[in-house]
Design a protein around this motif. Structure first.
Motif, PDB file in Angstrom:
ATOM      1  N   ILE A  39      -7.740  -5.909   0.490  1.00 16.21           N
ATOM      2  CA  ILE A  39      -7.446  -5.322  -0.642  1.00 16.21           C
ATOM      3  C   ILE A  39      -8.278  -6.490  -2.105  1.00 16.21           C
ATOM      4  CG2 ILE A  39      -5.950  -4.037  -1.489  1.00 16.21           C
ATOM      5  CD1 ILE A  39      -5.127  -2.342   0.502  1.00 16.21           C
ATOM      6  N   GLU A  40      -7.144  -7.548  -1.794  1.00 10.38           N
ATOM      7  CA  GLU A  40      -7.096  -8.623  -2.526  1.00 10.38           C
ATOM      8  C   GLU A  40      -8.316  -9.283  -2.192  1.00 10.38           C
ATOM      9  OE1 GLU A  40      -4.675  -9.825  -4.106  1.00 10.38           O
ATOM     10  OE2 GLU A  40      -3.856  -8.187  -3.835  1.00 10.38           O
ATOM     11  N   ASP A  41      -8.937  -9.359  -1.069  1.00 13.60           N
ATOM     12  CA  ASP A  41      -9.828 -10.522  -0.886  1.00 13.60           C
ATOM     13  C   ASP A  41     -11.329  -9.765  -0.037  1.00 13.60           C
ATOM     14  OD1 ASP A  41     -11.794 -11.788  -0.385  1.00 13.60           O
ATOM     15  OD2 ASP A  41     -10.110 -13.329   0.405  1.00 13.60           O
ATOM     16  N   PRO A  42     -11.993  -8.714  -0.591  1.00 11.83           N
ATOM     17  CA  PRO A  42     -13.058  -8.338   0.317  1.00 11.83           C
ATOM     18  C   PRO A  42     -13.578  -8.778   1.228  1.00 11.83           C
ATOM     19  CG  PRO A  42     -13.847  -8.202  -2.422  1.00 11.83           C
ATOM     20  CD  PRO A  42     -12.848  -9.605  -1.822  1.00 11.83           C
ATOM     21  N   LEU A  59      -2.395   3.690  -3.616  1.00 10.94           N
ATOM     22  CA  LEU A  59      -2.439   2.942  -4.649  1.00 10.94           C
ATOM     23  C   LEU A  59      -2.225   1.585  -4.039  1.00 10.94           C
ATOM     24  CD1 LEU A  59      -0.067   4.464  -7.104  1.00 10.94           C
ATOM     25  CD2 LEU A  59      -2.904   3.935  -7.210  1.00 10.94           C
ATOM     26  N   TRP A  60      -2.590   0.502  -4.184  1.00  8.09           N
ATOM     27  CA  TRP A  60      -2.139  -0.822  -4.101  1.00  8.09           C
ATOM     28  C   TRP A  60      -1.421  -1.840  -5.176  1.00  8.09           C
ATOM     29  CZ3 TRP A  60      -1.746  -3.888   0.252  1.00  8.09           C
ATOM     30  CH2 TRP A  60      -1.546  -5.236  -0.218  1.00  8.09           C
ATOM     31  N   THR A  61       0.168  -2.024  -4.867  1.00 11.47           N
ATOM     32  CA  THR A  61       1.300  -2.576  -6.161  1.00 11.47           C
ATOM     33  C   THR A  61       1.403  -4.242  -5.562  1.00 11.47           C
ATOM     34  OG1 THR A  61       2.010  -0.456  -6.801  1.00 11.47           O
ATOM     35  CG2 THR A  61       2.469  -2.974  -7.738  1.00 11.47           C
ATOM     36  N   ASN A  62       0.851  -4.405  -6.563  1.00  8.50           N
ATOM     37  CA  ASN A  62       1.034  -6.487  -6.047  1.00  8.50           C
ATOM     38  C   ASN A  62       2.366  -7.205  -5.918  1.00  8.50           C
ATOM     39  OD1 ASN A  62       0.665  -8.411  -8.681  1.00  8.50           O
ATOM     40  ND2 ASN A  62      -1.408  -7.591  -8.645  1.00  8.50           N
ATOM     41  N   THR A  63       2.940  -8.188  -5.085  1.00  7.56           N
ATOM     42  CA  THR A  63       4.224  -8.769  -5.241  1.00  7.56           C
ATOM     43  C   THR A  63       3.862  -8.899  -6.244  1.00  7.56           C
ATOM     44  OG1 THR A  63       3.290  -9.890  -3.762  1.00  7.56           O
ATOM     45  CG2 THR A  63       4.534  -7.497  -2.778  1.00  7.56           C
ATOM     46  N   TYR A  64       3.017 -10.219  -6.834  1.00 10.79           N
ATOM     47  CA  TYR A  64       2.766 -11.064  -7.721  1.00 10.79           C
ATOM     48  C   TYR A  64       2.893 -11.051  -9.581  1.00 10.79           C
ATOM     49  CZ  TYR A  64      -2.184 -10.621  -7.337  1.00 10.79           C
ATOM     50  OH  TYR A  64      -3.759  -9.921  -7.141  1.00 10.79           O
ATOM     51  N   ASN A  65       2.567  -9.873  -9.984  1.00 11.34           N
ATOM     52  CA  ASN A  65       2.895  -9.393 -11.235  1.00 11.34           C
ATOM     53  C   ASN A  65       3.286  -8.118 -11.026  1.00 11.34           C
ATOM     54  OD1 ASN A  65       0.203  -8.514 -10.499  1.00 11.34           O
ATOM     55  ND2 ASN A  65      -0.259  -9.288 -12.202  1.00 11.34           N
ATOM     56  N   SER A  66       3.617  -7.343  -9.827  1.00  9.62           N
ATOM     57  CA  SER A  66       3.385  -5.938  -9.833  1.00  9.62           C
ATOM     58  C   SER A  66       2.134  -4.848 -10.470  1.00  9.62           C
ATOM     59  CB  SER A  66       5.012  -5.211 -10.142  1.00  9.62           C
ATOM     60  OG  SER A  66       5.835  -5.842 -10.228  1.00  9.62           O
ATOM     61  N   LEU A  72       1.029  -1.281   0.087  1.00  8.69           N
ATOM     62  CA  LEU A  72      -0.203   0.313   0.279  1.00  8.69           C
ATOM     63  C   LEU A  72       0.474   1.329  -0.352  1.00  8.69           C
ATOM     64  CD1 LEU A  72      -3.026   1.131  -0.026  1.00  8.69           C
ATOM     65  CD2 LEU A  72      -2.383   1.373   2.693  1.00  8.69           C
ATOM     66  N   HIS A  73       0.538   2.014  -0.730  1.00 10.10           N
ATOM     67  CA  HIS A  73       1.597   3.458  -0.924  1.00 10.10           C
ATOM     68  C   HIS A  73       0.224   4.421  -1.424  1.00 10.10           C
ATOM     69  CE1 HIS A  73       2.440   3.257  -5.712  1.00 10.10           C
ATOM     70  NE2 HIS A  73       2.204   1.501  -4.865  1.00 10.10           N
ATOM     71  N   ARG A  74       1.396   5.535  -1.800  1.00  9.52           N
ATOM     72  CA  ARG A  74       0.604   6.889  -1.812  1.00  9.52           C
ATOM     73  C   ARG A  74       1.337   7.444  -2.811  1.00  9.52           C
ATOM     74  NH1 ARG A  74      -2.208  11.494   2.122  1.00  9.52           N
ATOM     75  NH2 ARG A  74      -4.158  11.857   0.737  1.00  9.52           N
ATOM     76  N   GLU A  75       1.057   8.037  -4.389  1.00 11.04           N
ATOM     77  CA  GLU A  75       1.866   9.063  -5.171  1.00 11.04           C
ATOM     78  C   GLU A  75       0.696   9.924  -5.609  1.00 11.04           C
ATOM     79  OE1 GLU A  75       3.360   5.403  -8.406  1.00 11.04           O
ATOM     80  OE2 GLU A  75       1.805   7.010  -9.379  1.00 11.04           O
ATOM     81  N   GLY A  76       1.094  10.803  -4.728  1.00  9.62           N
ATOM     82  CA  GLY A  76       0.755  12.399  -4.599  1.00  9.62           C
ATOM     83  C   GLY A  76      -0.385  12.603  -4.082  1.00  9.62           C
ATOM     84  N   GLN A  77      -1.626  12.126  -4.700  1.00  7.20           N
ATOM     85  CA  GLN A  77      -3.175  11.619  -3.418  1.00  7.20           C
ATOM     86  C   GLN A  77      -4.055  11.246  -3.351  1.00  7.20           C
ATOM     87  OE1 GLN A  77      -3.594  14.949  -1.207  1.00  7.20           O
ATOM     88  NE2 GLN A  77      -1.585  15.376  -2.157  1.00  7.20           N
ATOM     89  N   SER A  78      -2.962   9.577  -4.158  1.00 13.46           N
ATOM     90  CA  SER A  78      -3.485   8.773  -4.340  1.00 13.46           C
ATOM     91  C   SER A  78      -3.478   7.863  -3.315  1.00 13.46           C
ATOM     92  CB  SER A  78      -3.722   8.290  -5.653  1.00 13.46           C
ATOM     93  OG  SER A  78      -4.548   9.389  -6.557  1.00 13.46           O
TER      94      SER A  78
END
Length: 769
Positions: free
Chosen positions: A135-138, A84-91, A76-82
């Protein structure tokens, strides 16, 4: 040929002689126009010409990036004001809209094995809701209610610690589970240990939490808390310690004191043995150290943004630096541990990276997401020039300027070609121009004298040393250039600079003047309506032209056989063809002369384009609208310009995008403007021919007159305007040629593909053989 960088002109109300009135000129230029265009101008009934668009270069830098939390399958990261979630299995990256209205300081930082984003939300009753977003599973989305009276909530791995005030200035530490308060485990500290109002929660894996407390003697103590029952197993920590981590397999911390000296202490998570000490060498004896255990290695750095190092304590890996600087790190506690780091690598790029153990038991790096560049400053175009397929322009970012360039081609339609070398913007509008054999000409300030210096060259690292000029105030302007000369004006005087001989060869009062090849066109103050042509080096008159008017032009421009003249004080102007002696109407100001066409900026700021046909008639080439308003009420060389030897026009839009187009397709044929060809040779021979525009190829042959034998042939490609040949008096086989008479013949093909090849020929006598 005029470089079109002068910007001064005035409009008055009277004209005389053969000149046509300014109002009539406007009618001629506007007659029969198609609808005004916001882009490339074109004549009625003609398809719109090709156009090259060059946005002003903006400044870009790495945007704001923050890693907030990690999960077993992503970051979980923040770019600017957004968020975001970047997964580790396909980036792959996706937005987390559930966090759009959540303040960053409400988010829980750390690792959650169920890939949840967790944040706190205070309630009106004094309690707190802990919101978990799967995030990955509601299915893992939920809200946990923490009762009022639970103070200073701390969360790690989904587990929550809080203190409860006992009312006697002491606090009880509890595990908040979200149900009834009576069901929440009370943390069972070692005998005599206490906690303050704020829990110390340092790391977690599964239901194992590393916590801190105070021992009975007041010294710090640390232990592993089992969250579901409140039991604490003390850790054998001595002295000051930091950077506590727990993974599925190990528990570790950094300490400078105790047995083994400064290093990271590593122990198997369920072991009771003394920890292994992994020594690390720090640059400072009291710096903060952040450390992690990944497999059989310690990853660590000093301070807030030091290099990230790998120090192995077993296994096959080797000591090395992983990142040049690191801005944030998180431990992923599953297995033997892995680390997510935001930092800058050896390529200079910042990215979110995952360091984990690969199949060879080595630490490998996976780039999950590069930090994107964002615009940090808008570029603005401050000046531009166009010459024989080259566009130059000065771009300003805040107050920092740089001169850029681009090849736009010599064919009729412009092309988006290769960039030219960039120069620091030591010059402004009117103080640079293309058009010389030595490349770009620039007038810069001498830092020692404060005076102007003329330098030339297309390589910013290899320019001429400079020719001192007369102006001492840095206000001089380049009025025109030609292959061997620069016309410079300052302080009411004009100077012709011979860039071959590195000297000023002519000094005259400011007047209508222009360069054309090896000739200077200048108005004759004592002869109204006369334009004299002189050799700049010798001052010898080589010709004159009668404009048929009774005023002295204050401005001249030359393109081929056309001469634009303006008597601004008498509101008179026109274009005179020295070959056909025909006249064309023209405005008295804000005019540029190209290859048989005229561009004029009207009072509205639009550019009106008119073809000047050899038969004396004119034709509408259209109107350009949307031109950026100039600061000098003129715009020549600042917001618009044209190529005097071609049909191309360049202008700056209101959004600081440069538009390059070719409104004039009926181009003049290639010609030889002048030459320097010795008539005799005594073993060596150097000759030069200057062309009116670029040539795609050329060939020079030398023929022996007595036999008709071609003794030498020279060829070349892609010359912008000059053909130069040096001959040592030998044949193609390397033998000296016999003395006697020879004929030379030059043939050149135009780069723009229009018109026939140009030829020139002459004789040469070789005196030695």
């Amino acid at each position: 040929m005029s470089r079109h960088l002068h910007t001064n002109s005035r409009t008055h109300s009277r004209r005389t002689g053969r000149a046509t009135g300014a109002a009539a000129v406007a009618v001629v230029l506007a007659a029969g126009l198609a609808a005004a265009l916001p882009a490339t101008a074109h004549a009625a009934g003609k398809a719109e010409a090709a156009e090259v668009l060059i946005p002003a270069p903006d400044r870009f830098g790495e945007g704001h990036e923050t890693v907030l939390a990690t999960g077993s399958q992503g970051v979980l990261h923040r770019e600017g004001q957004s968020y975001l979630w970047t997964n580790t299995y396909n980036s792959r990256t996706k937005a987390v809209p559930e966090l759009d209205d959540v303040a960053e300081d409400m988010l829980v930082h750390g690792h959650d094995e169920f890939n949840r984003a967790i944040y706190t939300r205070p309630r009106a009753d004094g309690g707190t809701d802990v919101v978990r977003i799967g995030i990955e599973d509601p299915a893992f989305t939920s809200t946990v209610t923490v009762p009022a009276g639970y103070l200073n909530l701390r969360i790690s791995g989904g587990w929550m610690l809080a203190t409860v005030d006992r009312g006697d200035e002491s606090h009880e530490l509890r595990v908040a589970r979200g149900g009834a308060a009576a069901d929440d485990p009370v943390v069972q500290l070692p005998a005599g240990a206490t906690v303050g109002a704020e829990p110390v929660l340092l790391s977690s894996w599964s239901n194992q939490l590393v916590i801190g407390y105070r021992l009975a003697d007041g010294s710090p103590g640390y232990g592993i808390l089992t969250a579901y029952n409140g039991r604490v197993v003390p850790l054998p920590v001595t002295g000051d310690a930091s950077s506590f981590r727990i993974t599925q397999t190990t528990v570790s911390w950094f300490s400078r004191g105790g047995e083994g000296g400064p290093g990271v202490r590593v122990r198997q998570r369920e072991s009771t043995a003394a920890p292994r000490v992994v020594p690390i060498t720090t640059a400072s004896s009291d710096s903060d150290v952040t450390s992690y255990v990944v497999g059989d290695n310690v990853l660590w750095y000093e301070g807030l943004s030091g290099p990230l190092y790998l120090t192995p304590f077993a296994g096959a890996d080797t000591p090395r630096m992983l990142l040049g600087s690191v801005f944030g790190t998180f431990l992923r506690a599953e297995g033997t541990g892995s680390v997510v780091a935001l930092g800058r690598g050896g390529d200079g790029k910042s990215a979110i990276r995952l360091f984990s153990i690969n199949g060879l038991e080595l630490v490998s790096e996976l780039v999950l997401r590069e930090v994107p560049l964002v615009k940090t400053a808008d570029g603005t175009i401050g000046a531009l020039s166009l010459d024989r397929g080259r566009l130059r322009y000065i771009n300003y970012l805040d107050r920092d300027g740089k001169m850029h360039g681009k090849e736009i081609g010599a064919v009729p339609d412009p092309a988006d070609g290769a960039p030219l070398a960039a120069f620091p913007a030591l010059v402004t509008a009117g103080r640079f121009a293309d058009g010389t054999d030595e490349g770009l000409a620039q007038v810069i300030r001498d830092p020692e004298t404060g005076g102007d210096v003329l330098v030339t060259g297309d390589d910013p690292d290899h320019q001429t040393e400079g020719i001192p000029l007369a102006d001492m105030n840095g206000l001089g302007r380049i009025i025109d250039t030609s292959p061997e000369f620069v016309l410079y004006e300052a302080g009411g005087r004009q100077y012709v600079v011979d860039i071959v001989g590195d000297r000023v060869v002519r000094d005259q009062r400011a007047q209508g003047a222009a360069l054309a090849g090896d000739r200077l066109y200048k108005s004759a103050p004592g002869k109204p309506g006369t334009v004299n042509v002189v050799d700049p080096r010798s001052g010898r008159a080589t010709g004159s032209h009668d404009l048929g008017v009774d005023c002295v032009p204050s401005e001249l421009q030359v393109s081929g056989s056309l001469v634009y003249w303006s008597c601004a004080s008498q509101d008179a102007a026109g274009v005179y063809d020295t070959a056909t002696h025909r006249d064309y109407p023209a405005p008295v100001s804000r005019v540029l002369l190209g290859d048989r066409f005229l561009a004029a900026r009207d009072a509205s700021g639009d550019l009106r384009l008119t073809a000047l046909r050899p038969d004396g008639s004119t034709a509408d080439l259209g109107t350009v609208t949307g031109v950026k308003p100039p600061t000098d009420d003129d715009g020549r060389g600042t917001t618009w310009t044209l190529d005097p030897a071609a049909g191309k026009l360049a202008w700056v839009g209101t959004d600081d995008t440069i538009h390059v187009t070719a409104p004039q397709q009926a181009l003049s044929p290639l010609g030889v403007t002048h030459s320097t060809v010795p008539a005799t040779s005594a073993g060596t021979w150097s000759a030069a021919w200057w062309l009116s525009k670029p040539a795609a190829s050329w060939q020079l042959t030398l023929t022996r007159r007595s036999t008709g034998e071609i003794v030498r042939t020279w060829t070349g490609e892609d010359t912008r305007g000059t053909v130069k040949v040096s001959w040592d008096g030998t044949s193609a086989s390397g033998d000296p040629v016999p003395a006697g008479g020879y004929t030379w013949r030059l043939t050149a093909a135009p780069s723009d593909g229009t018109g026939a090849n140009v030829t020139a020929s002459g004789t040469l006598r070789v005196t030695t053989g």
